[in-house]
Every structure is written in structure tokens, then in C-alpha cells.
Motif scaffolding. Structure first.
Motif, PDB file in Angstrom:
ATOM      1  N   THR A   1       0.837  -1.206   0.000  1.00 56.79           N
ATOM      2  CA  THR A   1       0.000   0.000   0.000  1.00 56.79           C
ATOM      3  C   THR A   1       0.868   1.251   0.000  1.00 56.79           C
ATOM      4  N   ALA A   2       1.986   1.218   0.723  1.00 55.40           N
ATOM      5  CA  ALA A   2       2.922   2.336   0.673  1.00 55.40           C
ATOM      6  C   ALA A   2       3.437   2.537  -0.747  1.00 55.40           C
ATOM      7  N   ALA A   3       3.711   1.435  -1.441  1.00 57.27           N
ATOM      8  CA  ALA A   3       4.170   1.527  -2.827  1.00 57.27           C
ATOM      9  C   ALA A   3       3.077   2.085  -3.729  1.00 57.27           C
ATOM     10  N   ALA A   4       1.820   1.722  -3.467  1.00 57.44           N
ATOM     11  CA  ALA A   4       0.716   2.243  -4.264  1.00 57.44           C
ATOM     12  C   ALA A   4       0.536   3.739  -4.029  1.00 57.44           C
ATOM     13  N   LEU A   5       0.683   4.188  -2.771  1.00 60.98           N
ATOM     14  CA  LEU A   5       0.587   5.617  -2.471  1.00 60.98           C
ATOM     15  C   LEU A   5       1.661   6.412  -3.206  1.00 60.98           C
ATOM     16  N   ALA A   6       2.826   5.794  -3.374  1.00 58.81           N
ATOM     17  CA  ALA A   6       3.939   6.468  -4.048  1.00 58.81           C
ATOM     18  C   ALA A   6       3.895   6.296  -5.563  1.00 58.81           C
ATOM     19  N   GLY A   7       2.902   5.552  -6.067  1.00 57.10           N
ATOM     20  CA  GLY A   7       2.774   5.350  -7.502  1.00 57.10           C
ATOM     21  C   GLY A   7       3.724   4.330  -8.082  1.00 57.10           C
ATOM     22  N   ARG A   8       4.303   3.476  -7.226  1.00 56.41           N
ATOM     23  CA  ARG A   8       5.274   2.500  -7.720  1.00 56.41           C
ATOM     24  C   ARG A   8       4.636   1.215  -8.205  1.00 56.41           C
ATOM     25  N   ILE A   9       3.403   0.927  -7.801  1.00 56.31           N
ATOM     26  CA  ILE A   9       2.685  -0.239  -8.321  1.00 56.31           C
ATOM     27  C   ILE A   9       1.272   0.174  -8.689  1.00 56.31           C
ATOM     28  N   ASP A  10       0.676  -0.559  -9.631  1.00 54.23           N
ATOM     29  CA  ASP A  10      -0.672  -0.234 -10.077  1.00 54.23           C
ATOM     30  C   ASP A  10      -1.702  -1.105  -9.355  1.00 54.23           C
ATOM     31  N   GLN A  11      -2.955  -0.975  -9.765  1.00 53.75           N
ATOM     32  CA  GLN A  11      -4.036  -1.670  -9.090  1.00 53.75           C
ATOM     33  C   GLN A  11      -3.855  -3.182  -9.134  1.00 53.75           C
ATOM     34  N   ARG A  12      -3.494  -3.694 -10.302  1.00 56.75           N
ATOM     35  CA  ARG A  12      -3.331  -5.144 -10.433  1.00 56.75           C
ATOM     36  C   ARG A  12      -2.193  -5.652  -9.569  1.00 56.75           C
ATOM     37  N   GLY A  13      -1.077  -4.930  -9.563  1.00 53.54           N
ATOM     38  CA  GLY A  13       0.061  -5.349  -8.752  1.00 53.54           C
ATOM     39  C   GLY A  13      -0.246  -5.275  -7.266  1.00 53.54           C
ATOM     40  N   TRP A  14      -0.994  -4.231  -6.877  1.00 54.06           N
ATOM     41  CA  TRP A  14      -1.360  -4.106  -5.469  1.00 54.06           C
ATOM     42  C   TRP A  14      -2.261  -5.255  -5.037  1.00 54.06           C
ATOM     43  N   TRP A  15      -3.280  -5.559  -5.845  1.00 55.80           N
ATOM     44  CA  TRP A  15      -4.209  -6.640  -5.494  1.00 55.80           C
ATOM     45  C   TRP A  15      -3.475  -7.973  -5.399  1.00 55.80           C
ATOM     46  N   ARG A  16      -2.577  -8.211  -6.325  1.00 59.87           N
ATOM     47  CA  ARG A  16      -1.843  -9.478  -6.309  1.00 59.87           C
ATOM     48  C   ARG A  16      -1.019  -9.607  -5.034  1.00 59.87           C
ATOM     49  N   GLN A  17      -0.354  -8.538  -4.631  1.00 61.32           N
ATOM     50  CA  GLN A  17       0.492  -8.605  -3.441  1.00 61.32           C
ATOM     51  C   GLN A  17      -0.304  -8.644  -2.140  1.00 61.32           C
ATOM     52  N   VAL A  18      -1.444  -7.958  -2.102  1.00 62.70           N
ATOM     53  CA  VAL A  18      -2.202  -7.836  -0.846  1.00 62.70           C
ATOM     54  C   VAL A  18      -3.232  -8.942  -0.690  1.00 62.70           C
ATOM     55  N   HIS A  19      -3.940  -9.284  -1.774  1.00 61.57           N
ATOM     56  CA  HIS A  19      -5.027 -10.261  -1.675  1.00 61.57           C
ATOM     57  C   HIS A  19      -4.720 -11.586  -2.373  1.00 61.57           C
ATOM     58  N   GLY A  20      -3.752 -11.595  -3.260  1.00 60.73           N
ATOM     59  CA  GLY A  20      -3.433 -12.835  -3.969  1.00 60.73           C
ATOM     60  C   GLY A  20      -2.359 -13.656  -3.297  1.00 60.73           C
ATOM     61  N   GLU A  21      -1.683 -13.079  -2.313  1.00 61.32           N
ATOM     62  CA  GLU A  21      -0.666 -13.788  -1.543  1.00 61.32           C
ATOM     63  C   GLU A  21      -0.658 -13.207  -0.142  1.00 61.32           C
ATOM     64  N   HIS A  22       0.110 -13.818   0.751  1.00 57.72           N
ATOM     65  CA  HIS A  22       0.124 -13.301   2.124  1.00 57.72           C
ATOM     66  C   HIS A  22       1.559 -13.188   2.611  1.00 57.72           C
ATOM     67  N   ALA A  23       1.901 -12.005   3.128  1.00 56.36           N
ATOM     68  CA  ALA A  23       3.225 -11.764   3.699  1.00 56.36           C
ATOM     69  C   ALA A  23       3.046 -11.070   5.042  1.00 56.36           C
ATOM     70  N   PRO A  24       3.708 -11.556   6.086  1.00 52.68           N
ATOM     71  CA  PRO A  24       3.520 -10.981   7.427  1.00 52.68           C
ATOM     72  C   PRO A  24       4.325  -9.703   7.639  1.00 52.68           C
ATOM     73  N   GLN A  25       4.073  -8.707   6.797  1.00 51.88           N
ATOM     74  CA  GLN A  25       4.742  -7.418   6.929  1.00 51.88           C
ATOM     75  C   GLN A  25       3.687  -6.337   7.108  1.00 51.88           C
ATOM     76  N   ILE A  26       4.030  -5.304   7.860  1.00 50.63           N
ATOM     77  CA  ILE A  26       3.067  -4.261   8.143  1.00 50.63           C
ATOM     78  C   ILE A  26       3.761  -2.901   8.078  1.00 50.63           C
ATOM     79  N   ALA A  27       3.023  -1.878   7.639  1.00 52.84           N
ATOM     80  CA  ALA A  27       3.585  -0.537   7.523  1.00 52.84           C
ATOM     81  C   ALA A  27       3.049   0.407   8.585  1.00 52.84           C
ATOM     82  N   GLN A  28       2.075  -0.050   9.369  1.00 53.48           N
ATOM     83  CA  GLN A  28       1.512   0.802  10.411  1.00 53.48           C
ATOM     84  C   GLN A  28       0.737  -0.060  11.400  1.00 53.48           C
ATOM     85  N   ALA A  29       0.812   0.284  12.681  1.00 56.14           N
ATOM     86  CA  ALA A  29       0.035  -0.388  13.700  1.00 56.14           C
ATOM     87  C   ALA A  29      -0.215   0.560  14.852  1.00 56.14           C
TER      88      ALA A  29
END
Length: 324
Positions: free
Chosen positions: A170-198
Motif C-alpha cells: 500500500t505504501a508503494a501504491a501511495l507512491a505510484g510505484r505499483i498499479d491496481q493489479r500489482g497491489w491486489w496481487r500482493q495484498v489479496h493474492g498472496e500473504h506476507a507478514p509485513q506491516i507498515a503501520q500499527a
């Protein structure tokens, strides 16, 4: 196995059930670092303390007002269970709120107070996700979201995420480094235990090279156009032909998370109440889906009840949906 809890007073507007478990399958985490909060319209509250259910009554709670939340403590940063417990306990002290702005002000104060509380402890500052709904009497629900737990609307259109994960993609999407398809694939198509805010931890959105203390709100102004309808803090319009699932990421920490979650509408179809729906969700994860990673599991089902002139709540049956 901890039971499904559904003995709450939310009628005639909602039917609510919640459960939190250490995990599913033969390999599980050593402790449950998840938590939840339920305050019903009579001011009866429950959350976890020391991994055990704690019930209480919130003094002065306005009749007809409700609050529900799920939390996922970040064990990798130390004191994850304690962080989630501290926020859960704090939510019992936050007064009932009738606007998203009012709720955000109180939670910003709680965030700063708990940062100071944990500052003297050794190790890295802990954190927890927080995905919650404030349910004002006679008003629309208010969403507040931090982290990578999620709120889903499960209904005729499928299982639709109503929150944006606070993760590096999501940080990459905010910065314009990935598009909608790339964001969906990374966030909903796979799972990685990393977080940018809590909550408590702070955020890496403001400056990826430095952890900032305040929380960084995702808004229509800073989100990309294809996510701008999903800000972190907003008023929700709920559908009577859908149910709403608040859950921690143990429910999609598998090889094909979007496919697994995509089966929820059919899984929940025909369930008579929120408790039965929750039993089905936990039953599905116990199967388990391919590639399931050991993680804590917490889910809350909120089912809007049909409103009629005589204020009688009728039984709800989710529509039967088929998936290709």
C-alpha cells in the motif's frame, strides 16, 4: 477450544457473534496474541485478558450504542499480546462517539498514551492492528482501521474488502510505484507478514526509512483513485442482504487467500444466525486451506437485521452464490 460468543444485546438492529482462538491445525502459535472488544447496547462488554474472557459493564454507556473490534498483537515486535490487551482495555474507556472525527480524536489520544506507557519497556515498541465499528444508536456505523486486519462485506457481490491493508504494498501504491493489479496481487493474492503501520507502533507511511510516532490516516486525498473509496475512518452504509466480517489475518494466511475468502458467500449461505456463520468460518479454516501458516484466529460477524414497521427482526438467510 474457546466457544463462539453470541449472548449480546444488539437487537433489533444487529446480530453479533465473536470468537478468538490460538490457531488451527496441528501446528499453532504458543499463545493467542489476538483480541477483540464487544460493547453491546446495554453496556455489557467483553474482551480478552491473559488469553481468558473478561466480562464487565461500562458505566454510563448510552442505551442503544454499540462497539465491536478485532485486534492482532504484533508478537514479532515483542509484547504483542500485551499491546492488544492494552488497546482492548483502552477501548472500554473511550466514550461512545457519534462521528468518525470524534472517534479518531479519542483513539489518537489513546495511541499516544500507550506509546508513552510502553516507552520504558525494553526491546522494540510493540503494536497491534485495530479494526472496529462504532454503532451509534439510530445512526450509521463508523469505521476505524489501522493495520492489516480487515472488514469484509459478504453478500450478493461476493466477499468485498472494505478496508485497505497497511502494508508495504500500500505504501508503494501511495507512491505510484505499483498499479491496481500489482497491489491486489500482493495484498489479496498472496500473504506476507509485513506491516507498515500499527496502533502503538506508529507508521512507516510518512517516511519509509523512519518509524514515525503518529498514525497516518489513509484518505481519499492520499489513496490512489482505485482505493480512494476505502478511507480508514468513515461512515458505512450497511446492506441488509449482506453480513459483515471483522477478522485478523490468520484467516487468509494461506497459499491462495483471495480464492479462500472468495468462497465465504457460499460457505455462509443459509446460516440462520451470526453464531452459525462464525462456526462455519472456523470450520473452513480447520480443514485447512492449502499452505495455511500458523497464526492466531479472531473473527466477529455482524449481521444486520431486517427492519420493519413493527420492529420485529426476521430471520436472515444469506443468498446462495456460486463461484467459478
Amino acid at each position: 477450544m474457546p466457544p463462539v460468543l453470541s449472548d449480546f444485546q444488539f437487537a433489533p438492529r444487529f446480530d453479533v457473534a465473536v470468537a478468538s482462538r490460538r490457531g488451527a491445525g496441528p501446528v499453532q502459535r504458543p499463545e493467542n496474541q489476538d483480541n477483540f472488544v464487544v460493547i453491546d447496547v446495554a453496556g455489557q462488554a467483553c474482551h480478552l485478558l491473559g488469553q481468558e474472557l473478561r466480562r464487565s459493564r461500562v458505566r454510563g454507556w448510552p442505551a442503544g450504542h454499540g462497539r465491536v473490534a478485532v485486534l492482532d498483537g504484533m508478537g514479532g515486535h515483542g509484547h504483542g499480546r500485551e499491546a492488544a490487551e492494552a488497546v482492548a482495555a483502552g477501548l472500554l474507556t473511550v466514550p461512545a462517539c457519534r462521528s468518525a472525527a470524534e472517534l479518531a480524536r479519542h483513539l489518537d489520544v489513546l495511541h499516544a498514551e500507550l506509546q508513552r506507557h510502553f516507552a520504558g519497556q525494553t526491546g522494540t515498541r510493540p503494536g497491534t492492528t485495530l479494526t472496529m465499528l462504532e454503532l451509534p444508536a439510530g445512526g450509521a456505523p463508523l469505521l476505524y482501521h489501522v493495520g492489516d486486519s480487515r472488514l469484509y462485506e459478504v453478500g450478493p457481490a461476493g466477499a468485498m474488502p472494505l478496508t485497505v491493508d497497511h502494508v508495504p504494498a500500500t505504501a508503494a501504491a501511495l507512491a505510484g510505484r505499483i498499479d491496481q493489479r500489482g497491489w491486489w496481487r500482493q495484498v489479496h493474492g498472496e500473504h506476507a507478514p509485513q506491516i507498515a503501520q500499527a496502533f502503538i507502533l506508529g507508521n512507516a507511511f510518512s517516511n519509509p526509512a523512519h518509524l514515525s510516532d503518529p498514525l497516518f490516516e489513509l484518505t481519499p486525498v492520499n489513496l490512489p483513485s482505485w482505493l480512494c473509496h476505502l478511507p480508514d475512518r468513515r461512515v458505512l452504509a450497511l446492506r441488509e442482504d449482506a453480513v459483515y466480517v471483522l477478522a485478523t489475518d490468520g484467516f487468509w494466511s494461506c497459499a491462495a487467500p483471495d480464492a479462500f475468502v472468495g468462497g465465504w458467500p457460499e460457505l455462509l449461505a443459509g446460516s440462520p444466525d451470526a453464531a452459525a456463520m462464525l462456526e462455519r468460518l472456523f470450520g473452513a479454516i480447520e480443514s485447512p486451506p492449502a499452505g495455511l501458516q500458523p497464526d492466531n484466529l479472531t473473527a466477529l460477524v455482524l449481521r444486520p437485521l431486517a427492519q420493519h414497521g413493527d420492529e420485529t427482526a426476521l430471520p436472515y438467510h444469506a443468498p446462495v452464490l456460486k463461484h467459478s
